[in-house]
Design a protein around this motif. Structure first.
Motif, mmCIF file in Angstrom:
data_model
loop_
_atom_site.group_PDB
_atom_site.id
_atom_site.type_symbol
_atom_site.label_atom_id
_atom_site.label_comp_id
_atom_site.label_asym_id
_atom_site.label_seq_id
_atom_site.Cartn_x
_atom_site.Cartn_y
_atom_site.Cartn_z
ATOM 1 N N LYS A 70 0.831 -1.207 0.000
ATOM 2 C CA LYS A 70 0.000 0.000 0.000
ATOM 3 C C LYS A 70 0.863 1.255 0.000
ATOM 4 N N ARG A 71 1.931 1.246 0.788
ATOM 5 C CA ARG A 71 2.818 2.412 0.860
ATOM 6 C C ARG A 71 3.705 2.520 -0.376
ATOM 7 N N LEU A 72 3.922 1.411 -1.065
ATOM 8 C CA LEU A 72 4.738 1.413 -2.284
ATOM 9 C C LEU A 72 3.952 1.919 -3.486
ATOM 10 N N LEU A 73 2.653 1.664 -3.493
ATOM 11 C CA LEU A 73 1.863 1.875 -4.706
ATOM 12 C C LEU A 73 1.809 3.339 -5.141
ATOM 13 N N LEU A 74 1.554 4.245 -4.215
ATOM 14 C CA LEU A 74 1.378 5.648 -4.588
ATOM 15 C C LEU A 74 2.663 6.281 -5.141
ATOM 16 N N PRO A 75 3.828 6.141 -4.484
ATOM 17 C CA PRO A 75 5.051 6.687 -5.094
ATOM 18 C C PRO A 75 5.410 6.010 -6.411
ATOM 19 N N ALA A 76 5.132 4.697 -6.524
ATOM 20 C CA ALA A 76 5.437 3.994 -7.774
ATOM 21 C C ALA A 76 4.575 4.509 -8.917
ATOM 22 N N ILE A 77 3.294 4.745 -8.653
ATOM 23 C CA ILE A 77 2.402 5.275 -9.694
ATOM 24 C C ILE A 77 2.820 6.689 -10.081
ATOM 25 N N THR A 78 3.212 7.481 -9.092
ATOM 26 C CA THR A 78 3.658 8.858 -9.371
ATOM 27 C C THR A 78 4.835 8.871 -10.342
ATOM 28 N N ILE A 79 5.792 7.965 -10.119
ATOM 29 C CA ILE A 79 6.942 7.880 -11.030
ATOM 30 C C ILE A 79 6.539 7.261 -12.358
ATOM 31 N N ALA A 80 5.585 6.319 -12.328
ATOM 32 C CA ALA A 80 5.229 5.552 -13.522
ATOM 33 C C ALA A 80 4.516 6.393 -14.578
#
Length: 314
Positions: free
Chosen positions: A181-191
């Motif tokens: 859950k904590r990984l998803l938001l920063p990963a999407i922001t970069i993606a």
């Protein structure tokens, strides 16, 4: 092929050696004395304490002696110890690097899946309303800085909708669900900007291949459009896309500073920034060498994959 791979390995070794040399020289001429930082203002005024600390850090030796000692240690993956707590720099990097790699790989996977899909759709429906929408989304995705997108996601997804945590890090061994859950938001922001770049490359590569004579021949033989697009056209167009994906992954290893800071993600990039602010030279040196080594190795790996997929490029 073996010669081609060996050549790329040799080039990578030389490039890492050059980077290590540049890092060594730059840090030796940076303003600020690490000895005075370690000792503090009170003890820094004591000439005896300064001389002893210079001897401990090896700074009393000639520059050429320091350099060969530095290169030898780097070859053994020994980056020295932190100036302030005597903890091995390798331990710091080993703790932080996997977190940055995880974030970068997650972003690349999300961005590649979205980007390739949108690029194929836009190319197949060239000139249509769908192509216009995809091109507009891609342009917008590349135009917005990641810190703007990340801040908007925190305000909307985390604070307003309460769907994902705004920031922080949870170890996978403690709680796998909370970790992702904590990984998803920063990963999407970069993606998102990655997906935009990959979509544009996929579209242009697909259109270039679709204009080849062999595609018309395949259609004339009665092959279905799906078979032509996904088996023959995409197979030839994907080579350029893989190159872009590899370069983007290499850039992300050391380019996640803003996102790691914004989402409080304890990766290698934030470690490097904190060390620069504190003039912690051993950690700065070790972090830059590791980031540069990954960048170089990923580029060389992409070169090898490119050669495997298209022997003409060897």
């Amino acid at each position: 092929m073996l010669r081609f791979v060996t050549k790329n390995i040799g080039v990578a070794v030389v490039q890492i050696f050059v980077v290590a040399t540049i890092v060594f020289l730059l840090l030796r001429f940076m303003p600020g004395d690490p000895v005075l930082l370690v000792l503090g203002t009170e003890r820094g005024a004591d000439p005896v304490a300064v001389a002893e600390m210079r001897a401990t850090l090896g700074l009393d030796q000639p520059l050429i002696t320091q350099y060969f000692g530095w290169i030898t240690d780097i070859a053994r993956m020994d980056f020295g110890q932190s100036l302030f707590n005597n903890i091995d720099v390798t331990a710091y990097i080993a703790e932080r690097l996997p977190k940055t790699l995880e974030l970068a790989i997650a972003a690349i996977i999300i961005g590649s899946v979205i980007g390739i899909f949108l690029g194929i759709v836009a190319a197949v429906r060239r000139g249509s309303f769908v192509d216009f929408i995809v091109s507009t989304i891609a342009a917008a995705g590349m135009a917005f800085p990641v810190y703007v997108t990340g801040t908007a996601f925190i305000l909307l997804i985390s604070l307003q909708l309460n769907l994902l945590p705004a920031s922080g890090y949870t170890d996978f061994s403690e709680d796998p669900v909370a970790h992702f859950k904590r990984l998803l938001l920063p990963a999407i922001t970069i993606a998102l900007p990655l997906a935009a770049s990959i979509a544009r490359m996929t579209r242009s590569s697909m259109l270039e291949v679709l204009g080849k004579d062999f595609v018309q021949t395949l259609r004339a033989k009665g092959l279905s459009e799906k078979l032509v697009v996904y088996k023959h056209v995409l197979r030839n167009a994907i080579i350029s896309v893989i190159t872009v994906i590899g370069l983007e992954l290499a850039n992300l290893i050391g380019g996640t500073v803003l996102i790691e800071f914004l989402f409080n993600w304890p990766g290698l990039s934030t470690l490097l920034v904190d060390s620069i602010n504190n003039r912690n030279y051993p950690i700065i040196q070790g972090s830059i060498i590791v980031i540069a080594a990954f960048y170089i190795l990923i580029n060389r790996t992409v070169e090898v994959i490119y050669g495997l997929m298209d022997p003409r490029t060897r």
